[in-house]
Design a protein around this motif. Structure first.
Motif, PDB file in Angstrom:
ATOM      1  N   GLU A 142       0.830  -1.208   0.000  1.00  0.00           N
ATOM      2  CA  GLU A 142       0.000   0.000   0.000  1.00  0.00           C
ATOM      3  C   GLU A 142       0.863   1.257   0.000  1.00  0.00           C
ATOM      4  OE1 GLU A 142      -2.454  -0.520   3.398  1.00  0.00           O
ATOM      5  OE2 GLU A 142      -3.798  -1.974   2.444  1.00  0.00           O
ATOM      6  N   LYS A 143       1.944   1.243   0.770  1.00  0.00           N
ATOM      7  CA  LYS A 143       2.838   2.409   0.812  1.00  0.00           C
ATOM      8  C   LYS A 143       3.531   2.611  -0.531  1.00  0.00           C
ATOM      9  CE  LYS A 143       4.902   5.836   2.784  1.00  0.00           C
ATOM     10  NZ  LYS A 143       4.135   7.062   3.127  1.00  0.00           N
ATOM     11  N   ALA A 144       3.887   1.517  -1.198  1.00  0.00           N
ATOM     12  CA  ALA A 144       4.515   1.629  -2.515  1.00  0.00           C
ATOM     13  C   ALA A 144       3.556   2.241  -3.523  1.00  0.00           C
ATOM     14  CB  ALA A 144       4.978   0.246  -2.993  1.00  0.00           C
ATOM     15  N   ARG A 145       2.281   1.815  -3.495  1.00  0.00           N
ATOM     16  CA  ARG A 145       1.283   2.405  -4.400  1.00  0.00           C
ATOM     17  C   ARG A 145       1.165   3.906  -4.159  1.00  0.00           C
ATOM     18  NH1 ARG A 145      -2.077  -1.993  -2.682  1.00  0.00           N
ATOM     19  NH2 ARG A 145      -2.069  -3.699  -4.200  1.00  0.00           N
ATOM     20  N   GLU A 146       1.145   4.293  -2.888  1.00  0.00           N
ATOM     21  CA  GLU A 146       1.026   5.713  -2.540  1.00  0.00           C
ATOM     22  C   GLU A 146       2.214   6.509  -3.056  1.00  0.00           C
ATOM     23  OE1 GLU A 146       1.134   8.441   1.532  1.00  0.00           O
ATOM     24  OE2 GLU A 146       0.529   6.334   1.660  1.00  0.00           O
ATOM     25  N   GLU A 147       3.418   5.978  -2.896  1.00  0.00           N
ATOM     26  CA  GLU A 147       4.608   6.684  -3.370  1.00  0.00           C
ATOM     27  C   GLU A 147       4.630   6.794  -4.889  1.00  0.00           C
ATOM     28  OE1 GLU A 147       7.874   5.743   0.162  1.00  0.00           O
ATOM     29  OE2 GLU A 147       7.982   4.682  -1.742  1.00  0.00           O
ATOM     30  N   PHE A 148       4.281   5.722  -5.580  1.00  0.00           N
ATOM     31  CA  PHE A 148       4.271   5.774  -7.041  1.00  0.00           C
ATOM     32  C   PHE A 148       3.263   6.816  -7.540  1.00  0.00           C
ATOM     33  CE2 PHE A 148       5.594   1.075  -6.903  1.00  0.00           C
ATOM     34  CZ  PHE A 148       6.946   1.412  -6.964  1.00  0.00           C
ATOM     35  N   ARG A 149       2.125   6.926  -6.845  1.00  0.00           N
ATOM     36  CA  ARG A 149       1.128   7.916  -7.215  1.00  0.00           C
ATOM     37  C   ARG A 149       1.654   9.333  -6.980  1.00  0.00           C
ATOM     38  NH1 ARG A 149      -2.542   5.593  -4.865  1.00  0.00           N
ATOM     39  NH2 ARG A 149      -2.449   6.633  -2.833  1.00  0.00           N
ATOM     40  N   GLU A 150       2.298   9.555  -5.830  1.00  0.00           N
ATOM     41  CA  GLU A 150       2.849  10.878  -5.521  1.00  0.00           C
ATOM     42  C   GLU A 150       3.979  11.258  -6.471  1.00  0.00           C
ATOM     43  OE1 GLU A 150       4.080  10.709  -1.480  1.00  0.00           O
ATOM     44  OE2 GLU A 150       2.041  10.932  -0.656  1.00  0.00           O
ATOM     45  N   HIS A 151       4.705  10.255  -6.960  1.00  0.00           N
ATOM     46  CA  HIS A 151       5.863  10.521  -7.820  1.00  0.00           C
ATOM     47  C   HIS A 151       5.506  10.564  -9.299  1.00  0.00           C
ATOM     48  CE1 HIS A 151       8.540   8.730  -4.390  1.00  0.00           C
ATOM     49  NE2 HIS A 151       8.020   9.911  -4.089  1.00  0.00           N
ATOM     50  N   GLY A 152       4.221  10.452  -9.616  1.00  0.00           N
ATOM     51  CA  GLY A 152       3.768  10.620 -10.994  1.00  0.00           C
ATOM     52  C   GLY A 152       4.118   9.483 -11.924  1.00  0.00           C
ATOM     53  N   VAL A 153       4.257   8.253 -11.373  1.00  0.00           N
ATOM     54  CA  VAL A 153       4.625   7.113 -12.226  1.00  0.00           C
ATOM     55  C   VAL A 153       3.619   5.962 -12.109  1.00  0.00           C
ATOM     56  CG1 VAL A 153       7.078   7.656 -12.176  1.00  0.00           C
ATOM     57  CG2 VAL A 153       6.121   6.158 -10.415  1.00  0.00           C
TER      58      VAL A 153
END
Length: 308
Positions: A142-153
């Motif tokens: 879940e944290k990885a999904r959140e980071e990928f979303r914040e990083h625009g990828v």
């Protein structure tokens, strides 16, 4: 802001890197009305960051200054929040090369962990490739999904929360390459073969212990993989410095050579090591390895899916 597309201007919601020095930097999420504390004082996001260009020199409240850098996979690897042990640039660079990745490649990865390698893979396969990454731990996924979303990828990656050893990657016959960083990679070799394209592909397994490597190699042979080889990458950093040594007194022969072969008034010699002969010393550059270095990180085992 995106980790795969450079943007000139800092915007609200961006992830930026606050650079205090080569040994001191950290990530910050830019938000209107927020402040960030540093040893040089306060950085006010609304006035000091938003609207400024990446690379700008920002003066803090105590008079010191920092640089605000655009994030890259390399900078993220050095500054990301550690949820697991991570891979660093030394291993990541050889992985991307040996897996023969390029824009448009399809890659399967397990496990996601802290996302260090994931960001590098995404940047390599963008803009038309895709990363399918599997993480066993639900909160980390879940944290990885959140980071990928914040990083625009997020459009370049699919995160799945499942056990890759039991359930595989969730895809079949589409991957150009597979990467495994799990405790028992030999249990996932069959699923990795299923994920790779029918016409072949590359696989890499990262393991810290040689016993893991042995079992993984046996599994690769069992499933028909070829060109199996294992590497260990050790990074040795050298400190380049200028040192001065006294010219030895070799007697009359040396005096004759210096009188006939060296003219102290010749300006063409000013930049050479001989320029300081009249002072009895000579300067030159010397490379000396650091007394401490990063040793063993892990073994990288590569193989190719056979067509036959």
């Amino acid at each position: 802001m995106s980790f795969v597309e450079y943007g000139d201007t800092i915007k609200d919601g961006d992830t930026a890197i606050v650079f205090l020095g080569h040994e001191s930097m950290f990530p910050v999420k830019v938000q209107h009305g927020t402040v960030t504390q540093t040893k040089y004082g306060v950085i006010r996001h609304s006035t000091d960051l938003i609207g400024k260009k990446y690379g700008s020199k920002v003066t803090c409240s105590k008079g010191g200054w920092v640089f605000i850098l655009h994030p890259t996979p390399e900078l993220w690897t050095m500054n990301l929040p550690h949820r697991t042990q991570i891979l660093y640039s030394t291993d990541i660079s050889i992985i991307t090369m040996m897996l023969e990745l390029k824009p448009g490649s399809i890659v399967c990865e397990s496990g996601t962990g802290s996302g260090s390698l994931s960001h590098a893979l995404i940047r390599t396969v963008a803009p038309t490739g895709h990363l399918y990454t599997v993480e066993f731990h639900q909160q980390r996924a879940e944290k990885a999904r959140e980071e990928f979303r914040e990083h625009g990828v997020e459009h370049l990656v699919t995160v799945t929360n499942q056990d890759v050893c039991k359930n595989g990657f969730g895809v079949s016959n589409i991957a150009d390459a597979v990467f495994l960083d799990i405790p028992s990679p030999w249990e996932a070799i069959g699923h990795a073969k299923s994920a790779l394209k029918a016409e072949g592909g590359r696989i890499c397994s990262f393991s810290p212990c040689i016993e893991q490597v042995q079992r993984t190699c046996l599994a690769m042979e069992e499933y028909g993989f070829t060109e199996i080889n294992t590497l260990e990458i050790l990074l040795r950093v050298y400190n380049v410095r200028t040192i001065s040594l006294q010219i030895p007194d070799l007697g009359k022969a040396a005096e004759d050579n210096s009188s006939t072969g060296f003219d102290s008034s010749n300006t063409s010699n000013q930049g050479s090591p001989c320029a300081n002969l009249q002072q009895g010393t000579v300067q030159f550059k010397s490379g000396v390895p650091l007394r401490e270095m990063v040793g063993h990180t892990g073994y990288l085992t590569f193989a190719t899916k056979s067509l036959f």
